[in-house]
Every structure is written in C-alpha cells, then in structure tokens.
Design a protein around this motif. Structure first.
Motif, PDB file in Angstrom:
ATOM      1  N   ILE A 180      -6.205   6.574 -32.579  1.00 32.61           N
ATOM      2  CA  ILE A 180      -4.837   6.301 -33.030  1.00 32.61           C
ATOM      3  C   ILE A 180      -3.795   6.988 -32.162  1.00 32.61           C
ATOM      4  O   ILE A 180      -2.613   6.689 -32.241  1.00 32.61           O
ATOM      5  N   ASP A 181      -4.213   7.916 -31.291  1.00 35.94           N
ATOM      6  CA  ASP A 181      -3.224   8.535 -30.416  1.00 35.94           C
ATOM      7  C   ASP A 181      -3.213   7.884 -29.032  1.00 35.94           C
ATOM      8  O   ASP A 181      -2.553   8.352 -28.129  1.00 35.94           O
ATOM      9  N   ASN A 182      -3.964   6.808 -28.882  1.00 36.41           N
ATOM     10  CA  ASN A 182      -4.053   6.182 -27.570  1.00 36.41           C
ATOM     11  C   ASN A 182      -3.759   4.688 -27.698  1.00 36.41           C
ATOM     12  O   ASN A 182      -4.559   3.934 -28.232  1.00 36.41           O
ATOM     13  N   PRO A 183      -2.578   4.255 -27.229  1.00 33.53           N
ATOM     14  CA  PRO A 183      -2.181   2.856 -27.452  1.00 33.53           C
ATOM     15  C   PRO A 183      -3.200   1.858 -26.910  1.00 33.53           C
ATOM     16  O   PRO A 183      -3.503   0.862 -27.579  1.00 33.53           O
ATOM     17  N   TRP A 184      -3.751   2.109 -25.742  1.00 35.73           N
ATOM     18  CA  TRP A 184      -4.646   1.119 -25.140  1.00 35.73           C
ATOM     19  C   TRP A 184      -6.008   1.156 -25.798  1.00 35.73           C
ATOM     20  O   TRP A 184      -6.670   0.134 -25.951  1.00 35.73           O
ATOM     21  N   GLY A 185      -6.412   2.358 -26.255  1.00 37.84           N
ATOM     22  CA  GLY A 185      -7.631   2.463 -27.038  1.00 37.84           C
ATOM     23  C   GLY A 185      -7.496   1.671 -28.328  1.00 37.84           C
ATOM     24  O   GLY A 185      -8.408   0.936 -28.733  1.00 37.84           O
ATOM     25  N   ALA A 186      -6.330   1.790 -28.961  1.00 36.43           N
ATOM     26  CA  ALA A 186      -6.095   1.072 -30.220  1.00 36.43           C
ATOM     27  C   ALA A 186      -6.167  -0.433 -30.002  1.00 36.43           C
ATOM     28  O   ALA A 186      -6.707  -1.178 -30.825  1.00 36.43           O
ATOM     29  N   VAL A 187      -5.638  -0.893 -28.872  1.00 35.91           N
ATOM     30  CA  VAL A 187      -5.673  -2.319 -28.559  1.00 35.91           C
ATOM     31  C   VAL A 187      -7.123  -2.777 -28.385  1.00 35.91           C
ATOM     32  O   VAL A 187      -7.557  -3.768 -29.000  1.00 35.91           O
ATOM     33  N   VAL A 188      -7.884  -2.044 -27.576  1.00 39.41           N
ATOM     34  CA  VAL A 188      -9.274  -2.435 -27.338  1.00 39.41           C
ATOM     35  C   VAL A 188     -10.071  -2.369 -28.637  1.00 39.41           C
ATOM     36  O   VAL A 188     -10.854  -3.271 -28.956  1.00 39.41           O
ATOM     37  N   GLY A 189      -9.839  -1.291 -29.418  1.00 37.22           N
ATOM     38  CA  GLY A 189     -10.522  -1.151 -30.701  1.00 37.22           C
ATOM     39  C   GLY A 189     -10.260  -2.355 -31.601  1.00 37.22           C
ATOM     40  O   GLY A 189     -11.164  -2.883 -32.252  1.00 37.22           O
ATOM     41  N   SER A 190      -9.018  -2.823 -31.608  1.00 34.36           N
ATOM     42  CA  SER A 190      -8.668  -3.963 -32.457  1.00 34.36           C
ATOM     43  C   SER A 190      -9.331  -5.246 -31.975  1.00 34.36           C
ATOM     44  O   SER A 190      -9.769  -6.071 -32.783  1.00 34.36           O
ATOM     45  N   LEU A 191      -9.389  -5.418 -30.661  1.00 31.40           N
ATOM     46  CA  LEU A 191     -10.043  -6.614 -30.129  1.00 31.40           C
ATOM     47  C   LEU A 191     -11.525  -6.615 -30.497  1.00 31.40           C
ATOM     48  O   LEU A 191     -12.082  -7.622 -30.941  1.00 31.40           O
ATOM     49  N   ILE A 192     -12.162  -5.453 -30.331  1.00 31.31           N
ATOM     50  CA  ILE A 192     -13.575  -5.339 -30.695  1.00 31.31           C
ATOM     51  C   ILE A 192     -13.746  -5.681 -32.170  1.00 31.31           C
ATOM     52  O   ILE A 192     -14.617  -6.462 -32.565  1.00 31.31           O
ATOM     53  N   LEU A 193     -12.859  -5.093 -32.979  1.00 31.48           N
ATOM     54  CA  LEU A 193     -12.942  -5.324 -34.416  1.00 31.48           C
ATOM     55  C   LEU A 193     -12.814  -6.812 -34.740  1.00 31.48           C
ATOM     56  O   LEU A 193     -13.595  -7.359 -35.529  1.00 31.48           O
ATOM     57  N   GLY A 194     -11.833  -7.467 -34.109  1.00 33.20           N
ATOM     58  CA  GLY A 194     -11.612  -8.897 -34.373  1.00 33.20           C
ATOM     59  C   GLY A 194     -12.848  -9.717 -34.047  1.00 33.20           C
ATOM     60  O   GLY A 194     -13.282 -10.573 -34.831  1.00 33.20           O
ATOM     61  N   VAL A 195     -13.449  -9.440 -32.896  1.00 36.41           N
ATOM     62  CA  VAL A 195     -14.611 -10.220 -32.464  1.00 36.41           C
ATOM     63  C   VAL A 195     -15.824  -9.938 -33.357  1.00 36.41           C
ATOM     64  O   VAL A 195     -16.463 -10.860 -33.869  1.00 36.41           O
TER      65      VAL A 195
END
Ligand SMILES: Nc1ncnc2c1ncn2[C@@H]1O[C@H](COP(=O)(O)OP(=O)(O)OP(=O)(O)O)[C@@H](O)[C@H]1O
Ligand SMILES: [Mg+2]
Lengths: 289, 237
Positions: A231-246
């Motif tokens: 949650i403190d890393n914007p790009w990590g959060a983006v990748v995490g969300s993409l992984i979650l979506g898939v």
C-alpha cells in the motif's frame, strides 16, 4: 483456449479498474497515512455526474473529461474543507469524517439521481473487433487505464511538482524546509485520487450498472489489490490489483462458483501477506540507523 | 560588517512550554556565527524559530525585513536554508532527487544544472552516488547531502544544526573545510549550532552561548574561546 484467453482479458480489465482504485487509495495513504474508504463513493458520485451530463446530451468524451476535472476540484475541496481541519485530531475523528463523506455522497446520489439501477453507456462500439477474445469495452478499459497510469508515472517522475509530491510522502518537515507548500501538495494528492477514481467509476459503470452502491465491491478489490502489492508503493499496488483481477476471474471460471470469488481471493491475499507482510512489492527503504 | 540576521526578544514554545525566553542574537553578513550550549539549552529551537517551524513571539529580521509570521516556505524563498537536526534526508529518493528538491524554490532554472556541478565539485562522493537511494548513504555522506541540498536553494544564510554529529573526526574536518570554502567563495552567511565548541569557535567570527533558553555569553569567537566559564564547561581545559 478461447475461453481462457477471454477470461484472462476480462480479469485484466477488472484488474485495471481495481488498479485505479488502488492507486487512488495509495496516493492519499502515502502522504497522510490514511486509508480513504470513501474513495469508492467519490468515484460513484463522479460516475453520476458523467451520467447526468450524458443525459443532457453532452458528447461522451467531453463529459468524460469534464467529470475528471470536476472530480479533481471536489477532491481538492474535500481535503481543504473536511480533512485538513481534522488532520491532527485523533484517528477516530478522522474516521468519522471519512464515514461522513461516504454517507453524504451515498445519500446525495440517491436523493438527486434516485436509487434505481441505471444503464451507463460504454464509449466503445458493440461489435467486437477481436471476436470472442476480448470485448471492446474491456480493451478500451485496459487502454484508458494504461494511458492514465503512464501519465501519472510521468507526472510523478519527470515533473517538479511530481517530485515534490514524492517528497511529501517521504518527509513533510524537510519539504517545508526546501520551500514546498505541503498543504497544497496534500490537496493535489486528494484531487488526483478523486480524478483517478472518476475514471474507474465511469469505466466500471457500464459493467456493474450505475447505482449508489455500485462501488462497494470494487473498493474492496481496490484495497485488496493495494495491500497485496504494497500500500505504500503505487506501482506495486497497480500490479497487485492486476494479479488480483486475473486470478479472481480465472478462479471464478474454472475452480469455484462465481459467488465465492471474492472470499477465495481474499484468503489468497491473507496467505501472501503472512509471507510478505508489506505486500509483494511493499517498499522497504534501505536506511542505516 | 552589516547584519544579515537579527532576533529581538525572541521567545519560542512547544505547546504551553516555553523553550527559549527572549533571546537576541545576530549573524554578520558574510560571517559565521556559532551558537553553543549544552543539551537542551534551546539551540535547535532557536534555528526552528528562525524558520518558523515552532511558534514564536518577538522579532526576527532578515536583511532588514521582518520574517517572523511568514510561512516556512516564504522564509526559504527569502533566502534562508536550514540543515536540520538529524539531516532531514529524503531517504527513499535518489541523491540527485534530494538535490533537485533543494532547488524547488528556484526560478532561475537555467542555472540549476551548473549548481549541481558545483555541489558535486564540493562533494565528489555525492557525484559517485548520484543515482543511489539517499537512505543507503553513510552518515557523513548524508550530512554532505543535507548541506548540498540546502545550498541548492541559493541561500544567503545557512542554518546548520550540529553538522558534526556522529561523524568521524576526519570527515568532520573535511566538512568544516568545505563549509568555510562555501562561506568565503559564495558569501553565504552561517549560523552554526555545535556541541563541538572548539571546532565551532575555530571557524566562527562571533559566538553566542546558550543556557536553558537564554543567551548567557556572547562576543567575538576568539574572546569567547578564552572565557573562563566557556573554557571549563565546553572546551575542557
Ligand atoms: N518537539 C518538542 N516538543 C516539546 N518540547 C521540545 C521539543 N523539542 C525540544 N523541546 C524542549 O525544548 C528545550 C530545548 O530543546 P532544543 O532541542 O532546542 O535543545 P538543543 O540545545 O538543541 O539540545 P541538543 O544539544 O540536545 O540538541 C528542551 O527542554 C526540550 O525538551
Ligand atoms: Mg539540538
């Protein structure tokens, strides 16, 4: 195989929406250490603003960009009027303000626009360009969110104001000492978060339909994606969300019943957090003490 | 020599507790003034008062203009840079980004590149570590970065809070040599807070001695150095 590819893209498209919400959450979290759980209602309200303009006959893309601008202003004002006065108050007071924003936007939307579920148009044509692999709306969602992420990346990394925003996330006392108006940066962060959320709201509304509760599920995924990535890393959060979506979408297709997707996804996240408490890409600042 | 900074009856408090009680200090234009005192005397608070990061009462005059009541950002723009206690490094940003933030208030953007080069001339170690995350620098390197960052704003007055703190003697010597060079070459006036009184009195022209929030002795650095109480309490001979 076709089904798999289709579900993969659907997952990516959902993930792109979660990523937008996650990025909005991270924007505010990094500068204030607060998790804005009214972010979803802000996005919902933005979608209603767009819907209202579309109803007046405003062309889609004009309504789209006006909504982003209006949401930005609302975000800045929310910080200035509602959040800043309680910034130094106990956490409970801040939570109550967030809760207030949540409830006010929710009931305001219901009161002005009505609670019945509405159809929200997609700006993309119906006939699929890529056959059964991906719908145009999914493709468009991925493209728009991708462009938005690139723009934000460029802003944060290649502009002076972007650098100042990253500075505010690091050390506010030092920011003042180099002459940065920290309050303005916090307001800007809220404005950007609201604008990002508006994009997410407008892109998900054609899928989940428009109503005051439309973002509740999406927001949970956004938080889950952010926490999964860090949650403190914007790009990590983006990748995490993409992984979650898939992962969530593939699980729902092949392994479990659709209704259980969210629960299983959350269980997976908890499992990952047990191994990596700061999220997969959670930032650890190397520092010698 | 004229005066670049002057405080009159300056008080500062944290909440209800007053930490400095009506002090008058001055810094000569182009000079180095040392502010000495034991732990808790109020040295850091004095520097914070000048930058208005603590609530104050009384007058602060910089280049003939009152700056008390201005925002910290406005004071930086006016030409004062503060190297704070603990260095204030942006740990997660690169060395270069730290310096770029130092230049945040500059409007003459075309000269910033030249100033980067100057800072790297003064501090070659920073140049080698340009793209490195600042949190990975050693304490001495972080102190150099803090000074370079402050200088990037083109200040006319530099406030330094214990720059020697925690550094090996050889690094301290190097740092003080560079600070003197900057003072002479670039005409940057300095208000230097130090625990290491001998070191400070060697480079300073004027000194003020603080005790529990008040100035107890002041004058020419050379004279303060010979002062009985100062010698016994701070210089140890
Ligand atoms: N943030 C703060 N909140 C409350 N009181 C403080 C704060 N900072 C300093 N003080 C108090 O103000 C007084 C002066 O502290 P200050 O830090 O200015 O001393 P100092 O001379 O810099 O000491 P040192 O040599 O240890 O750095 C002390 O009594 C201290 O306890
Ligand atoms: Mg101190």
């Amino acid at each position: 195989m076709d089904l798999f590819i289709h579900q993969l893209f659907t997952g990516l498209s959902n993930g792109a929406i979660y990523a937008s919400m996650a990025l909005a959450i991270v924007m505010i979290f990094r500068t204030t250490n607060l998790k804005n759980f009214a972010q979803g209602e802000m996005a919902m309200f933005s979608a209603f603003i767009a819907w209202w303009m579309l109803g007046l006959g405003v062309p889609y893309w004009i309504a789209f960009f006006i909504t982003i601008a209006v949401s930005f202003v609302i975000g800045v004002l929310a910080e200035r009027i509602l959040i800043r006065p309680v910034m130094n108050a106990p956490l409970l007071s801040i939570l109550i303000v967030f809760f207030g924003i949540f409830v006010i936007l929710h009931s305001l939307a219901g009161w002005i626009f009505g609670y019945e579920v509405k159809v929200f148009p997609s700006p993309f044509p119906e006939e699929a360009v890529f056959g059964t692999y991906i719908t145009n709306h999914e493709l468009g969602t991925i493209a728009i969110v991708g462009a938005m992420l690139l723009a934000i990346y460029a802003f944060l990394n290649f502009t002076k104001t972007g650098l100042a925003m990253r500075g505010v996330a690091e050390n506010q006392a030092s920011c003042k000492l180099v002459g940065i108006n920290v309050n303005w940066m916090l307001g800007l962060g809220w404005g950007l978060a609201a604008a990002i959320g508006a994009v997410a709201g407008m892109l998900i509304a054609p899928v989940v339909y428009l109503d005051p509760s439309m973002m509740s599920g999406v927001l949970i995924y956004g938080f889950a994606g952010a926490i999964l990535g860090g949650i403190d890393n914007p790009w990590g959060a983006v990748v995490g969300s993409l992984i979650l979506g898939v992962v969530e979408n593939l699980l729902g297709t092949y392994v479990i019943e659709t209704e259980l997707r969210l629960s299983v996804a959350l269980v997976l996240i908890i499992a990952i957090l047990l191994i990596r408490p700061n999220g997969i890409f959670g930032r650890t600042i190397v520092s010698r003490v | 020599m004229d005066t670049i900074l002057q405080t009159r009856d300056l008080h500062a408090s944290y909440g209800a507790v007053e930490a400095i009680h009506g002090i008058n200090i001055s810094v000569a234009n182009g000079g180095i003034t040392a502010l000495l005192g034991a732990n808790g005397a109020g040295k850091t608070t004095t520097l914070r008062s000048i930058c208005q990061t603590v609530s104050t009462r009384g007058e602060i005059e910089f280049e003939g203009e009152r700056i008390d009541g201005l925002s910290t950002e406005a004071i930086v723009r006016a030409g004062i840079a503060h190297v704070p206690d603990g260095r204030g490094t942006f740990l997660g940003l690169s060395v270069e980004e730290n310096l770029r933030l130092g230049a945040y208030t500059r409007i003459d953007t075309q000269n910033i590149a030249r100033d980067f080069d100057r800072m790297y001339d003064y501090f070659p170690r920073l140049k080698e570590r340009r793209t490195q995350q600042a949190g990975t620098l050693s304490g001495g390197e972080q102190q150099m970065l803090a000074i370079a960052r402050a200088l990037m704003s083109h200040p006319r007055l530099l406030l330094l809070d214990e720059p020697s703190f925690g550094l090996a003697p050889i690094i301290v010597q190097e740092l003080f040599r560079i600070m003197q060079e900057i003072n002479v070459d670039r005409g940057v006036s300095m208000l230097l807070v130090e625990q290491n009184a001998k070191l400070a009195l060697d480079v300073a022209d004027t000194a003020f001695l603080m005790e529990t929030g008040e100035i107890v002795t002041s004058g020419d650095a050379a004279i303060v150095k010979e002062d009985e109480t100062v010698r016994r309490a701070y210089l140890g001979y």
